[in-house]
Structure formats: C-alpha cells, structure tokens
Motif scaffolding. Structure first.
Motif, PDB file in Angstrom:
ATOM      1  N   UNK A  66     -70.877  42.624  -4.299  1.00  0.00           N
ATOM      2  CA  UNK A  66     -69.885  42.720  -5.189  1.00  0.00           C
ATOM      3  C   UNK A  66     -69.244  43.829  -5.036  1.00  0.00           C
ATOM      4  N   UNK A  67     -69.414  44.328  -4.208  1.00  0.00           N
ATOM      5  CA  UNK A  67     -68.257  45.487  -3.668  1.00  0.00           C
ATOM      6  C   UNK A  67     -67.305  44.615  -2.618  1.00  0.00           C
ATOM      7  N   UNK A  68     -67.969  43.432  -1.903  1.00  0.00           N
ATOM      8  CA  UNK A  68     -66.895  42.881  -0.754  1.00  0.00           C
ATOM      9  C   UNK A  68     -66.082  41.830  -1.544  1.00  0.00           C
ATOM     10  N   UNK A  69     -66.272  41.192  -2.230  1.00  0.00           N
ATOM     11  CA  UNK A  69     -65.703  40.203  -3.436  1.00  0.00           C
ATOM     12  C   UNK A  69     -64.944  40.542  -4.520  1.00  0.00           C
ATOM     13  N   UNK A  70     -65.705  41.093  -5.090  1.00  0.00           N
ATOM     14  CA  UNK A  70     -64.938  42.005  -6.592  1.00  0.00           C
ATOM     15  C   UNK A  70     -65.639  40.691  -7.526  1.00  0.00           C
ATOM     16  N   UNK A  71     -66.915  40.473  -7.953  1.00  0.00           N
ATOM     17  CA  UNK A  71     -67.274  39.281  -8.780  1.00  0.00           C
ATOM     18  C   UNK A  71     -67.343  39.568  -9.716  1.00  0.00           C
ATOM     19  N   UNK A  72     -67.758  39.445 -10.645  1.00  0.00           N
ATOM     20  CA  UNK A  72     -68.682  39.178 -11.880  1.00  0.00           C
ATOM     21  C   UNK A  72     -69.700  39.118 -12.046  1.00  0.00           C
ATOM     22  N   UNK A  73     -70.149  38.439 -11.548  1.00  0.00           N
ATOM     23  CA  UNK A  73     -71.644  37.525 -11.395  1.00  0.00           C
ATOM     24  C   UNK A  73     -72.521  37.342 -10.569  1.00  0.00           C
ATOM     25  N   UNK A  74     -72.654  37.746  -9.936  1.00  0.00           N
ATOM     26  CA  UNK A  74     -73.370  37.663  -9.001  1.00  0.00           C
ATOM     27  C   UNK A  74     -75.181  36.872  -8.540  1.00  0.00           C
ATOM     28  N   UNK A  75     -75.191  35.886  -8.235  1.00  0.00           N
ATOM     29  CA  UNK A  75     -76.754  34.627  -8.222  1.00  0.00           C
ATOM     30  C   UNK A  75     -76.693  35.625  -6.578  1.00  0.00           C
ATOM     31  N   UNK A  76     -78.542  36.119  -6.839  1.00  0.00           N
ATOM     32  CA  UNK A  76     -78.666  36.158  -5.567  1.00  0.00           C
ATOM     33  C   UNK A  76     -80.239  35.003  -5.126  1.00  0.00           C
ATOM     34  N   UNK A 121     -85.684  39.385 -11.084  1.00  0.00           N
ATOM     35  CA  UNK A 121     -84.485  39.019 -10.833  1.00  0.00           C
ATOM     36  C   UNK A 121     -83.804  38.259 -10.356  1.00  0.00           C
ATOM     37  N   UNK A 122     -82.867  37.549 -11.023  1.00  0.00           N
ATOM     38  CA  UNK A 122     -81.933  36.890  -9.569  1.00  0.00           C
ATOM     39  C   UNK A 122     -80.234  37.064  -9.831  1.00  0.00           C
ATOM     40  N   UNK A 123     -79.953  37.073 -10.933  1.00  0.00           N
ATOM     41  CA  UNK A 123     -78.335  37.658 -11.310  1.00  0.00           C
ATOM     42  C   UNK A 123     -77.912  38.596 -11.971  1.00  0.00           C
ATOM     43  N   UNK A 124     -76.779  39.592 -11.860  1.00  0.00           N
ATOM     44  CA  UNK A 124     -76.713  40.825 -12.052  1.00  0.00           C
ATOM     45  C   UNK A 124     -75.266  40.322 -12.625  1.00  0.00           C
ATOM     46  N   UNK A 125     -74.672  40.374 -14.265  1.00  0.00           N
ATOM     47  CA  UNK A 125     -73.987  40.607 -14.475  1.00  0.00           C
ATOM     48  C   UNK A 125     -72.835  41.638 -14.781  1.00  0.00           C
TER      49      UNK A 125
END
Length: 478
Positions: A66-76, A121-125
């Motif tokens: 999120x820090x590198x891309x600014x993505x709103x939702x990150x799935x890991x 947990x696999x997704x963070x919004x």
C-alpha cells in the motif's frame, strides 16, 4: 498517493516458487510480487511488478504494498496458495468493499491428502494498521504444502520474519504453553485427517517455538553491547553490538528491522531500492515498516583510489563512528540534519575497514542539485538559495564546520509550504567553539565551485545566483 483500487501482493520466498497460477487467480487486480532483495533479479509473470522488500507477516506485506502503490485494497497471497472460483470472485469484489479486514478459510494439500486449516486474514481495505470490521469471505484458499524438509526450511524463514520488530522480553509460555496449546487445537481440528494432519500440526507448532527462539536470540544480542568500540565513546542512547568481524551501532530503541538491514547488507546487495544521491553511489532506500523509511549508504572511495580500494579505508577511528558522533553533536547544537539510526564497521585486514551508515529518510527531499535542475519560478529558486545560505550560516554560528559543502550534501524539502534545508555527510566535519571567518569563506567557495559544476551542459545556476548565495549568507541573522 492515488493508486489502483485493488492490488494483489504475491509473497515469493524461494527461487523455486511458481508464481504464474496465483498471479492469474485475480486478473482484475494490479499484481505485485513481493520478494526479499536476494531474489530481486528473478523474472516475474507478465503484467506483474516486482517489489524488493522484507515483511514480517501478511498485514505487514499489505502495508508495504500500500505504501509503494497507494492501492485502496490489498490482497496478500503466498506463492503456493490458490483461491477457488468462489473465493476469487469474492476477492475481485473487494474493489468496492468497505474498510476492514477480510479473511478466508484455508485448506492444506499435504502428503497427498486434504488437511483442514484455520481462518486467516488475506485482504485489507484501508490502512492495515487501522481499525475496521473483520469479515469472512466465501470460498476456500488451498495451500500446496511442500515435503517435510522444505516445510521446515520455510518455517525457519517465516520465524525470522515474524521475530523482526521492536525487541521485547520473551516469556517461557511462548516456548512451551502457547505452542502446546496450538498443537492440541490443531490436532483436534484435524482429528480426521490422519497422519498428514498430525505431521502438519506438529510442524506449525514448531514454527511458533522457532519464532519465540529467534525473538529471544535477538534480544539477547542487543543486551551484549560494548561501551567503547574501537576506543571511541558512543553518543548517549546508542549501543554497540559485536559481529564476527566488527560492530553494529544502533539506537537503543531501534526497530529490529534496522539491525537486520545493517547486518545483512553487502555492497551490491541491500534490502532496499537504489537511489541516486549525486555522489559515489551505494545509497539505498530501505523500509522499516509502516511509512517509516531510512537511507542506507555505503562508504565509497572517490578519486584515483576508487579503482584500487573502492570501499576500503585505513585507520583506527572508523569514519562511520566518527560521522555518527559528529552528526549527533550537530543535531544537539540545533543544526538541521538527517538523524543517524545506526552504523556498521567491518574490519577487513590489518588496519583496514569498510562501513555503512543508516539515516532516517527525509521524505520528499531533493538534493540541491536536483532542486535547481527543475524548471522552477525565479522566486522559488531565490527562496531555496536564501534558505541554503541561512542553514549554512546557522551551522557555522553554532560551531560546526562542514568540510565538504556541495550540492549533493544539501537536501531541500518543504514543510507546510516553507523551504527546509538539511545538511548531510558529516564524517569530515569539525566541531569548534566558533568557526573563523576565513574558514567560512573557504566553505562558501567550495559550495560555489560545486554550483558552477552544474553548468557543464547548460546554465543551471547563473553567476548572479551564485553570488546571491554568498551575499545572503553574510546578510543572514541566525
């Protein structure tokens, strides 16, 4: 920073990982492969972007992406995990999800058998550090487990990652009670999964013991500090740790990631992103978790000795320790400079050493050379040059003489619209009761020569602007 609405972060921990299937599981997302720096040269699937970084767990990996891309939702997802069609559809719908943490049920394929797994947990919004509702997604996440030997090696690597962070006391319960409780819970959950379920439960419990042992080991290392490495007194608040060939000196409250970055760094392999500094190279931007970043810089030779010695120096008072002490004294006297977080010194032969220093990153800063090479209005250029003159004058008035004033050692940033100037690279500086007028003139002449060198291909700094720096310096009231 604005980024994609949905990002898929694939965690690669081995050169043997097959990334194509998991990258294809979420085609609607911007895809990123998060990998340690030693794997940075490996290829990635088409359409995926590599990110070389370290992470402790999934939430930390989401934070890095999120820090590198600014993505709103990150799935890991890990490289050996594959969502079924129902879970893939649920993950794709997260681009419109509300703030929160999203989990999935996981099953393992181990030793030829399906083995039950836990909800993870696999997704963070939104911010992974923030609060939010926890929701369970439909579908199943299948994890393809390797053989026992490979699984143990991966557990060891995962334990090293989870042990990173601020050092803390490790209780006996973390070695015995908690792993035992985990093992009993997993054995009950997998009571119908036969021998593979038993083996996998034992392995996962062993992973908890490994993580606790590594936390204890690193804390013990921090407590075994020296008082005066190389005969030099350390600034208040720093400790020195022994290494097989030298020392690592860090702040007492430092994040464990910094110690890892210092210990594991090599001249051509650093857990960070190379950055241009306008000097001799060897500088990297490293992540300390969250939005904290630092600059790691190798000491490298200049001039004719560069080809012969490169990063080797001779002497019994290593430059990294000297720069640490001088920078801390300059900061104590009120000089604006980058905060030193740690240094490392390696003895590499009789009297010879090499070194590295890590400073806290000054966000959105440019060197003076980079700032002046940008197309700026005349008023803004004048503001920058006046701020540079004022910063140098303040430094001299407080008894600090920077012996290498040049356009690469002055960082320009803005805070609430005002220009801020930070001076860096104090390894050759001198601290005095006062800086004589003749010494100040020589320092300004050195800066003037550095400004003039910017005009090689075109006029970057006019003669009038260079003269204005000296004039502003003598007119400045500190």
């Amino acid at each position: 920073m604005s980024g994609p609405p949905l990002a898929l972060a694939v965690l690669q921990s081995s050169a043997d990982d097959d990334l194509a299937p998991v990258c294809a599981a979420l085609p609607e997302a911007a895809r990123y492969v998060l990998r340690p720096p030693e794997l940075a040269a490996l290829p990635v699937p088409a359409g995926a972007t590599p990110i070389a970084a370290e992470w402790r767990d999934r939430a930390d990996a989401a934070r890095v992406v999120r820090l590198a891309t600014g993505a709103r939702v990150v799935v890991v997802l890990e490289a050996d995990e594959h969502p079924d069609p129902e879970l893939s559809a649920a993950l794709a719908a997260l681009r419109r999800a509300e703030r929160g943490v999203y989990s999935a049920r996981r099953r393992h394929r181990f030793l030829g058998r399906e083995v039950a797994g836990e909800r993870i947990p696999i997704g963070w919004c939104g911010d992974p550090d923030g609060t939010g509702e926890r929701r369970l997604l439909g579908g199943t996440l299948a994890k393809m487990e390797a053989d026992v030997t490979t699984s143990i090696a991966r557990l060891d690597a995962a334990a090293a990652r989870t042990a990173a962070g601020k050092p803390r006391r490790v209780l006996v319960a973390e070695f015995v009670t908690r792993p035992l409780g985990t093992m009993l819970r997993l054995l009950w959950m997998r009571r119908r999964d036969g021998v593979p379920g038993v083996i996998l439960s034992l392995l996962e419990s062993y992973g908890e013991v490994l993580a606790a042992a590594k936390r204890w080991e690193r804390r013990a290392l921090l407590e075994q500090h020296l008082v005066r490495p190389s005969g030099m007194r350390l600034p208040r608040g720093f400790v020195a740790l022994k290494t097989p060939i030298g020392w690592v000196i860090v702040r007492r409250d430092v994040d464990e990631r910094l110690i890892g970055a210092l210990v594991e760094a090599a001249p051509d392999s650093v857990a960070g992103v190379p950055i241009a500094t306008g000097g001799r190279g060897g500088a990297f931007l490293v992540s300390l978790g969250g939005d904290r970043r630092a600059v790691l810089r190798w000491y490298r030779r200049g001039g004719a000795l560069r080809c012969l010695l490169r990063d080797r120096y001779f002497g019994w008072r290593p430059r990294p320790i000297t720069e640490l002490a001088l920078t801390e004294e300059a900061r104590r006297r009120g000089v604006a400079t980058a905060e030193v977080l740690g240094v490392r010194v390696d003895r590499v032969g009789f009297g010879f050493y090499r070194g590295v220093i890590v400073t806290r990153a000054i966000e959105n800063a440019l060197t003076l050379a980079e700032a002046l090479q940008r197309p700026l209005p005349a008023s803004e250029r004048d503001e920058i040059l006046r701020a540079v003159a004022a910063a140098i004058r303040i430094m001299h008035e407080r008894g600090v003489h920077h012996r290498d004033l040049n356009v690469a050692n002055l960082l320009i940033a803005r805070d609430r619209g005002a220009v801020e100037v930070h001076l860096i690279d104090f390894d050759r500086a001198q601290v005095r009761r006062e800086v004589p007028r003749r010494v100040r003139r020589r320092a300004l002449q050195r800066l003037d020569r550095s400004l003039a060198k910017l005009n090689r291909d075109r006029t970057v700094v006019s003669k009038a602007e260079r003269a204005a720096v000296a004039r502003a310096y003598w007119d400045t009231t500190p």
